[in-house]
Scaffold this active site. Structure first.
Site, PDB file in Angstrom:
ATOM      1  N   ASP A 130       4.875  33.979 -44.210  1.00  0.00           N
ATOM      2  CA  ASP A 130       6.018  33.635 -45.060  1.00  0.00           C
ATOM      3  C   ASP A 130       6.048  32.132 -45.357  1.00  0.00           C
ATOM      4  OD1 ASP A 130       8.433  33.692 -46.307  1.00  0.00           O
ATOM      5  OD2 ASP A 130       9.550  34.554 -44.636  1.00  0.00           O
ATOM      6  N   GLY A 140       6.993  35.404 -54.935  1.00  0.00           N
ATOM      7  CA  GLY A 140       6.560  35.663 -56.305  1.00  0.00           C
ATOM      8  C   GLY A 140       6.404  34.423 -57.166  1.00  0.00           C
ATOM      9  N   ASP A 167      14.159  37.448 -51.751  1.00  0.00           N
ATOM     10  CA  ASP A 167      14.580  38.546 -50.858  1.00  0.00           C
ATOM     11  C   ASP A 167      15.495  39.585 -51.507  1.00  0.00           C
ATOM     12  OD1 ASP A 167      13.315  36.793 -49.206  1.00  0.00           O
ATOM     13  OD2 ASP A 167      14.855  36.815 -47.658  1.00  0.00           O
TER      14      ASP A 167
END
Ligand code: GLA
Length: 398
Positions: free
Chosen positions: A150, A202, A223
């Site tokens: 992440d 993205g 999210d």
């Protein structure tokens, strides 16, 4: 041809063969969209070893494992501190990670973990920056099968670089890609098959460079949350991305919220319908010990899951939109097509669509997935009444 040029040619051939082999091993890791459970959407930063073990137990006892949900993914907030050798230890909520992995494996399930290419994770815990090989080796020794990586604090490093070098916009992009590639290589160097999932929200089109850094899936948006509007916004953002998905490489519109309690039954049905049409990874995000029968029905519907997992590996796309009504189609094996009709209006509506306009000029035989009924052959105008925020999902055979 000289001996040395023949030798170079053979070396090149060997390297090509090895890279094809490695490529197909990477593809086999996620020949269809990965399925499992992830701790974040329900437990967030409170997750414990006991919660993860219980999720593994429940995946088995509810039938979720046998329906295909095999990854048990521990998200952020498991990390403690690094010692003088740089070894990262789990925090007090995770007393023995190898034992946890063994427990999960003993249930016929796979174990997923989470880290960040930055110094800190999104929850402010230790990331992997500068410790990529060490962390990857540790995951492999524990028996990890899946890594979600992440971006988090690396966004700050990218912003800093941009401020320092405003004339080199490519540098911050390179910093990020290199970091993702570094972990991709570190995972492969362990020799253990570890599915590599990028979480980069993205930005910078990860669907274009994800496969090149060794990833099998990548988030396409920021999210999700447990609201209809957010879920629909994310689904709409997938339009046009179908060509970037296929066996071994999947767009990830984020984890499922089904069962977390803030959407209606029809809204969760829309969520499941869109995710299977999108060939999305199906990662349940609810408390599996408190699943209602309707939620189980949505998450474990065999025909819906088969659409997601269809061996053709094609992602669906939006083919028609008019006001609050949209139609999404996904090509399936055997010349069939999954077709979803979505009503995003806040009241029940009657919709009519000419089947010729969505690719069926001669009509088709229709099977209703959510009711399990065959509707026979239909052609021309097709009318349906769809509830508020509801959906209809069919398999069309020509
Ligand atoms: C980010 C990710 C989420 C989750 C949290 C954990 O927000 O997008 O999916 O992993 O971090 O901190």
């Amino acid at each position: 041809m000289t001996i040395s040029s023949i030798r170079s040619f053979l070396v090149l051939l060997g390297a090509l063969f090895l890279s094809v082999l490695a490529g197909s091993a990477q593809t086999r890791l996620a020949a269809t969209p990965p399925m499992g459970w992830n701790s974040w959407n329900h437990f967030a930063e409170h997750v414990t070893d006991a919660d993860v073990r219980s999720a593994a137990d429940m995946l088995v006892s509810t039938g979720m494992r046998d329906a295909g949900y095999v990854y048990v993914n521990l998200d952020d907030t498991w990390q403690g501190k690094r010692d003088a050798q740089g070894v990262l230890h789990p925090n007090e909520r995770f007393p023995d990670m190898k034992a946890l992995a063994d427990y999960i494996h003993s249930k016929g399930l796979k174990f997923g973990i989470y880290s960040s290419p930055g110094a800190k994770t999104c929850g402010g815990y230790e990331g992997s920056l500068g410790h990529e090989d060490q962390d990857a080796q540790m995951y492999a020794a524990w028996g990890v099968d899946f890594l979600k990586y992440d971006l988090c604090s690396m966004q700050g490093d990218m912003r800093k670089l941009k401020a320092e070098q405003p004339n080199n916009p490519d540098d911050e992009y390179k910093l990020m890609i290199d970091a993702y590639r570094k972990m991709g290589k570190a995972l492969q160097a362990t020799g253990r098959p570890i599915l590599y999932s990028l979480c980069q929200y993205g930005m910078d089109q990860p669907w274009k460079w994800g496969p090149g850094v060794g990833a099998q899936m990548w988030r396409t948006t920021d999210d999700i949350d447990d609201t209809y509007n957010r879920m629909m916004l994310i689904a709409s953002a997938q339009a046009g991305l179908a060509k970037y998905a296929g066996p071994g490489h999947w767009n990830d519109p984020d984890m499922l919220e089904i069962g977390n309690g803030h959407m209606s039954y029809d809204e969760y049905k829309t969520h499941m319908t869109l995710w299977v049409l999108l060939a999305a990874p199906l990662l349940a995000g609810n408390d599996l010990s408190k699943m209602s029968e309707p939620d189980k029905g949505l998450l474990m519907n065999k025909e819906a899951i088969a659409i997601d997992q269809d061996p053709l590996g094609k992602q669906g796309d939006r083919v028609w939109q008019s006001g609050d009504f949209s139609v999404w189609t996904k090509p399936l094996s055997g010349g069939r097509t999954a077709v979803g009709f979505i009503n995003s209006a806040a009241d029940q509506r009657d919709f009519a669509v000419d089947l010729a306009e969505i690719g069926f000029p001669k009509g088709a035989s229709l099977h209703d997935v959510w009711s399990g009924r065959d509707l026979g052959r239909r052609s021309g105008r097709f009318n349906q009444t769809i509830p508020r925020h509801g959906v209809a999902l069919f398999i069309f055979s020509k």
